[in-house]
Write a protein that holds these residues in place. Sequence first.
Motif, PDB file in Angstrom:
ATOM      1  N   ASP A   1       0.829  -1.208   0.000  1.00 33.57           N
ATOM      2  CA  ASP A   1       0.000   0.000   0.000  1.00 33.57           C
ATOM      3  C   ASP A   1       0.864   1.258   0.000  1.00 33.57           C
ATOM      4  OD1 ASP A   1      -2.424  -1.319  -0.092  1.00 33.57           O
ATOM      5  OD2 ASP A   1      -2.611  -1.439   2.098  1.00 33.57           O
ATOM      6  N   ASP A   2       1.958   1.236   0.766  1.00 32.03           N
ATOM      7  CA  ASP A   2       2.857   2.392   0.798  1.00 32.03           C
ATOM      8  C   ASP A   2       3.500   2.627  -0.562  1.00 32.03           C
ATOM      9  OD1 ASP A   2       2.247   2.741   3.452  1.00 32.03           O
ATOM     10  OD2 ASP A   2       4.024   1.690   4.188  1.00 32.03           O
ATOM     11  N   ILE A   3       3.882   1.553  -1.222  1.00 26.65           N
ATOM     12  CA  ILE A   3       4.467   1.699  -2.566  1.00 26.65           C
ATOM     13  C   ILE A   3       3.425   2.229  -3.540  1.00 26.65           C
ATOM     14  CG2 ILE A   3       5.536   0.459  -4.485  1.00 26.65           C
ATOM     15  CD1 ILE A   3       6.718  -1.478  -2.470  1.00 26.65           C
ATOM     16  N   ALA A   4       2.177   1.772  -3.393  1.00 26.35           N
ATOM     17  CA  ALA A   4       1.107   2.266  -4.258  1.00 26.35           C
ATOM     18  C   ALA A   4       0.882   3.761  -4.035  1.00 26.35           C
ATOM     19  CB  ALA A   4      -0.176   1.482  -4.000  1.00 26.35           C
ATOM     20  N   ASP A   5       0.955   4.218  -2.775  1.00 33.06           N
ATOM     21  CA  ASP A   5       0.844   5.658  -2.504  1.00 33.06           C
ATOM     22  C   ASP A   5       1.972   6.423  -3.186  1.00 33.06           C
ATOM     23  OD1 ASP A   5      -1.452   5.384  -0.986  1.00 33.06           O
ATOM     24  OD2 ASP A   5      -0.362   5.187   0.906  1.00 33.06           O
ATOM     25  N   TRP A   6       3.161   5.876  -3.134  1.00 28.42           N
ATOM     26  CA  TRP A   6       4.295   6.529  -3.783  1.00 28.42           C
ATOM     27  C   TRP A   6       4.103   6.584  -5.296  1.00 28.42           C
ATOM     28  CZ3 TRP A   6       7.952   4.369  -7.171  1.00 28.42           C
ATOM     29  CH2 TRP A   6       9.053   5.171  -7.451  1.00 28.42           C
ATOM     30  N   CYS A   7       3.502   5.546  -5.861  1.00 24.99           N
ATOM     31  CA  CYS A   7       3.284   5.509  -7.309  1.00 24.99           C
ATOM     32  C   CYS A   7       2.228   6.505  -7.773  1.00 24.99           C
ATOM     33  CB  CYS A   7       2.888   4.093  -7.747  1.00 24.99           C
ATOM     34  SG  CYS A   7       4.232   2.894  -7.688  1.00 24.99           S
ATOM     35  N   ASP A   8       1.460   7.081  -6.846  1.00 27.28           N
ATOM     36  CA  ASP A   8       0.483   8.093  -7.239  1.00 27.28           C
ATOM     37  C   ASP A   8       1.131   9.300  -7.890  1.00 27.28           C
ATOM     38  OD1 ASP A   8      -1.739   6.705  -6.484  1.00 27.28           O
ATOM     39  OD2 ASP A   8      -1.870   7.585  -4.486  1.00 27.28           O
ATOM     40  N   ARG A   9       2.436   9.494  -7.687  1.00 21.16           N
ATOM     41  CA  ARG A   9       3.115  10.626  -8.296  1.00 21.16           C
ATOM     42  C   ARG A   9       3.253  10.449  -9.807  1.00 21.16           C
ATOM     43  NH1 ARG A   9       8.213  11.576  -5.569  1.00 21.16           N
ATOM     44  NH2 ARG A   9       7.203  10.627  -3.765  1.00 21.16           N
ATOM     45  N   PHE A  10       3.092   9.237 -10.289  1.00 20.07           N
ATOM     46  CA  PHE A  10       3.217   8.987 -11.721  1.00 20.07           C
ATOM     47  C   PHE A  10       1.865   8.946 -12.432  1.00 20.07           C
ATOM     48  CE2 PHE A  10       6.783   6.769  -9.609  1.00 20.07           C
ATOM     49  CZ  PHE A  10       7.817   7.555 -10.095  1.00 20.07           C
ATOM     50  N   THR A  11       0.859   8.438 -11.766  1.00 23.00           N
ATOM     51  CA  THR A  11      -0.481   8.344 -12.336  1.00 23.00           C
ATOM     52  C   THR A  11      -1.490   8.206 -11.209  1.00 23.00           C
ATOM     53  OG1 THR A  11      -1.976   6.983 -13.678  1.00 23.00           O
ATOM     54  CG2 THR A  11      -0.115   5.873 -12.644  1.00 23.00           C
ATOM     55  N   PRO A  12      -2.655   8.822 -11.331  1.00 22.26           N
ATOM     56  CA  PRO A  12      -3.671   8.642 -10.284  1.00 22.26           C
ATOM     57  C   PRO A  12      -4.371   7.300 -10.344  1.00 22.26           C
ATOM     58  CG  PRO A  12      -4.507  10.060 -12.025  1.00 22.26           C
ATOM     59  CD  PRO A  12      -3.077   9.792 -12.356  1.00 22.26           C
ATOM     60  N   LEU A  13      -4.135   6.523 -11.403  1.00 17.17           N
ATOM     61  CA  LEU A  13      -4.798   5.229 -11.575  1.00 17.17           C
ATOM     62  C   LEU A  13      -3.823   4.118 -11.188  1.00 17.17           C
ATOM     63  CD1 LEU A  13      -6.697   5.830 -14.935  1.00 17.17           C
ATOM     64  CD2 LEU A  13      -7.600   5.943 -12.606  1.00 17.17           C
ATOM     65  N   VAL A  14      -3.808   3.784  -9.904  1.00 15.28           N
ATOM     66  CA  VAL A  14      -2.948   2.727  -9.372  1.00 15.28           C
ATOM     67  C   VAL A  14      -3.847   1.676  -8.740  1.00 15.28           C
ATOM     68  CG1 VAL A  14      -1.069   2.157  -7.794  1.00 15.28           C
ATOM     69  CG2 VAL A  14      -1.095   4.380  -8.948  1.00 15.28           C
ATOM     70  N   ALA A  15      -3.648   0.418  -9.134  1.00 17.64           N
ATOM     71  CA  ALA A  15      -4.459  -0.684  -8.610  1.00 17.64           C
ATOM     72  C   ALA A  15      -3.546  -1.742  -8.025  1.00 17.64           C
ATOM     73  CB  ALA A  15      -5.329  -1.282  -9.718  1.00 17.64           C
TER      74      ALA A  15
ATOM     75  N   THR B   1      10.618  13.061  -0.568  1.00 19.11           N
ATOM     76  CA  THR B   1      11.674  12.446  -1.370  1.00 19.11           C
ATOM     77  C   THR B   1      11.987  11.020  -0.925  1.00 19.11           C
ATOM     78  OG1 THR B   1      13.313  13.467   0.106  1.00 19.11           O
ATOM     79  CG2 THR B   1      12.730  14.666  -1.902  1.00 19.11           C
ATOM     80  N   ASP B   2      11.677  10.677   0.327  1.00 20.72           N
ATOM     81  CA  ASP B   2      11.939   9.319   0.801  1.00 20.72           C
ATOM     82  C   ASP B   2      10.803   8.358   0.500  1.00 20.72           C
ATOM     83  OD1 ASP B   2      10.064  10.308   2.508  1.00 20.72           O
ATOM     84  OD2 ASP B   2      11.157   9.863   4.360  1.00 20.72           O
ATOM     85  N   GLY B   3       9.774   8.820  -0.239  1.00 22.19           N
ATOM     86  CA  GLY B   3       8.678   7.951  -0.642  1.00 22.19           C
ATOM     87  C   GLY B   3       7.423   8.088   0.186  1.00 22.19           C
ATOM     88  N   ALA B   4       7.494   8.722   1.342  1.00 27.58           N
ATOM     89  CA  ALA B   4       6.304   8.887   2.175  1.00 27.58           C
ATOM     90  C   ALA B   4       5.351   9.903   1.539  1.00 27.58           C
ATOM     91  CB  ALA B   4       6.692   9.343   3.582  1.00 27.58           C
ATOM     92  N   VAL B   5       4.055   9.644   1.697  1.00 31.58           N
ATOM     93  CA  VAL B   5       3.025  10.505   1.127  1.00 31.58           C
ATOM     94  C   VAL B   5       2.055  10.887   2.236  1.00 31.58           C
ATOM     95  CG1 VAL B   5       1.240  10.754  -0.635  1.00 31.58           C
ATOM     96  CG2 VAL B   5       3.243   9.324  -1.089  1.00 31.58           C
ATOM     97  N   ARG B   6       1.722  12.165   2.318  1.00 31.13           N
ATOM     98  CA  ARG B   6       0.757  12.653   3.308  1.00 31.13           C
ATOM     99  C   ARG B   6      -0.346  13.395   2.555  1.00 31.13           C
ATOM    100  NH1 ARG B   6       1.166  14.445   8.724  1.00 31.13           N
ATOM    101  NH2 ARG B   6      -0.967  14.648   9.505  1.00 31.13           N
ATOM    102  N   THR B   7      -1.591  13.012   2.824  1.00 28.50           N
ATOM    103  CA  THR B   7      -2.736  13.628   2.168  1.00 28.50           C
ATOM    104  C   THR B   7      -3.612  14.303   3.218  1.00 28.50           C
ATOM    105  OG1 THR B   7      -2.728  11.989   0.383  1.00 28.50           O
ATOM    106  CG2 THR B   7      -4.746  13.254   0.699  1.00 28.50           C
ATOM    107  N   ILE B   8      -3.930  15.558   2.978  1.00 29.76           N
ATOM    108  CA  ILE B   8      -4.785  16.346   3.859  1.00 29.76           C
ATOM    109  C   ILE B   8      -6.065  16.662   3.087  1.00 29.76           C
ATOM    110  CG2 ILE B   8      -4.973  18.401   5.295  1.00 29.76           C
ATOM    111  CD1 ILE B   8      -2.732  16.512   6.109  1.00 29.76           C
ATOM    112  N   SER B   9      -7.226  16.376   3.692  1.00 31.18           N
ATOM    113  CA  SER B   9      -8.516  16.564   3.027  1.00 31.18           C
ATOM    114  C   SER B   9      -9.326  17.640   3.739  1.00 31.18           C
ATOM    115  CB  SER B   9      -9.307  15.250   2.991  1.00 31.18           C
ATOM    116  OG  SER B   9      -8.599  14.253   2.292  1.00 31.18           O
ATOM    117  N   VAL B  10     -10.108  18.374   2.945  1.00 21.17           N
ATOM    118  CA  VAL B  10     -10.981  19.423   3.453  1.00 21.17           C
ATOM    119  C   VAL B  10     -12.321  19.307   2.747  1.00 21.17           C
ATOM    120  CG1 VAL B  10     -11.401  21.909   3.533  1.00 21.17           C
ATOM    121  CG2 VAL B  10      -9.141  21.020   4.092  1.00 21.17           C
ATOM    122  N   ASP B  11     -13.417  19.301   3.513  1.00 22.05           N
ATOM    123  CA  ASP B  11     -14.764  19.302   2.954  1.00 22.05           C
ATOM    124  C   ASP B  11     -15.375  20.685   3.107  1.00 22.05           C
ATOM    125  OD1 ASP B  11     -15.063  16.548   2.175  1.00 22.05           O
ATOM    126  OD2 ASP B  11     -15.071  16.058   4.307  1.00 22.05           O
TER     127      ASP B  11
END
Length: 481
Positions: free
Chosen positions: A46-60, A248-258
Amino acid sequence: MLIHSLDETAVRAGLSIGLPLANARAICPELTVFDADEIADRKTLDDIADWCDRFTPLVALDPPYGLYLDITGCAHLFGGERALLQIVCGALSRRGFAVSAAIASTSICARTLTRHASGKIVADGEEAEAVAPLPISALGAGDAITAGLRRAGLKTIGDVALRAPHEITARFGASFTTLLAHALGQGDAPISPRKPLPDYIVEKRFPDPVATDTVIAMNLSALAAMLVTAMDKQGKGARRLDASFFRTDGAVRTISVDTGRPVTRAEVIDRLFRERLDALNDPLDPGFGFDLIRLSASRTEIVVQQQRDLDANVHDNDELSALIDRIAARIGGKRVVVHLPEDTHIPERAVLAVAAQHHLAAAAQAAWPERIESEPPLRPLRLFDKPEPIKVPFATVPDGPPHQFTWRRVTHTVARVEGPERIAMEWWKQNGDGPTRDYFRIEDEAGLRFWIFRDGLYESEPPDEEVEPGSVRWYVHGLFA
């Protein structure tokens, strides 16, 4: 204890997955063994998939060890398909992962190639030629089907492809025939992305990572302006915004606002994210810096134009909605609620608490019962979530109130009483088993006002006779101001 997975050195030593550990140690005494942890493996994937979001939003996900990346329309941003493949594999290899990747026009063909032909890029229409020399195990159809094909003398995918489809279907089933067709480029199975594709995406890539709060805030504001411009062209506003920060180390943090209403101004987006970032319990940690910041609108709505010059209520509603959005961004949307009336006579069910951001318009139009002038309120301002039991030593039957009761270790002597108000439970929902309640508005000698009820009815007794409560229970349900 069996071998769950192994590296290339172990394979060259003659070990294989499923081999008993005792046999493996006999073959390779210097074997280094770690306990398998499938949960940790899934978390890592899952962590690698989050990192791959930088290349395409369609990761399965392709469990247990695979990922699908739909790079349609994305490869040119990284210098082409070959360059993108090298970037992905190189970055993961530097982090200690053994990577096998391939690019093809169908997901099944690409997955088949990764098992025996890593790094291969297949042009559209050349799928059958590319997978034909591969062994049938590369299809991943299962041990039983693979063994059956080998017993039939079919050792490669090309050998199987030469057989008529009805022959393969009759022996191995329609699902294997479909799998084979997809591997040969004859149709494709759609992938299921981990995250839904946002309606709008804007992002900023940095040649040198950024780490200071000022630079991050400045770029987030610029992205907000770009996002608003893109949405304005189609007359839409954002209801949910996501800011993703790729380290740069591959970690991804997402902040959401409604938001309660569609947002169409960049300064509003900027202010909401500032509130959200300032209120984080776990502050945003840039580490060695962010090399990509992405802002997306995952839910949008068409903006309805309203007359704002003459209607003062529109401005009031806008200000209230903006205030709710700011409070929700700071403390969480679920903590800001409004109350809606429910069509029921059961007191604890007469009000429904819902998120204010999504039900503000319904709350403004809600029809609450009107209070009778010069009359005390029929319901208390404070209603307990759960009625609290009280001790009643004696009461007047069959419908009378208690003369004294004890609540929270304090005894109250009743001075004034109004009631009873009889409320029967909803028999059509409870099979007629719900007890009947008699509610009383009570004031004690100290002037405190309570809303209490008797759960159940006394047996038939002469009027105005004082008896022990027996099986009947008493509760306090609320307090009047």
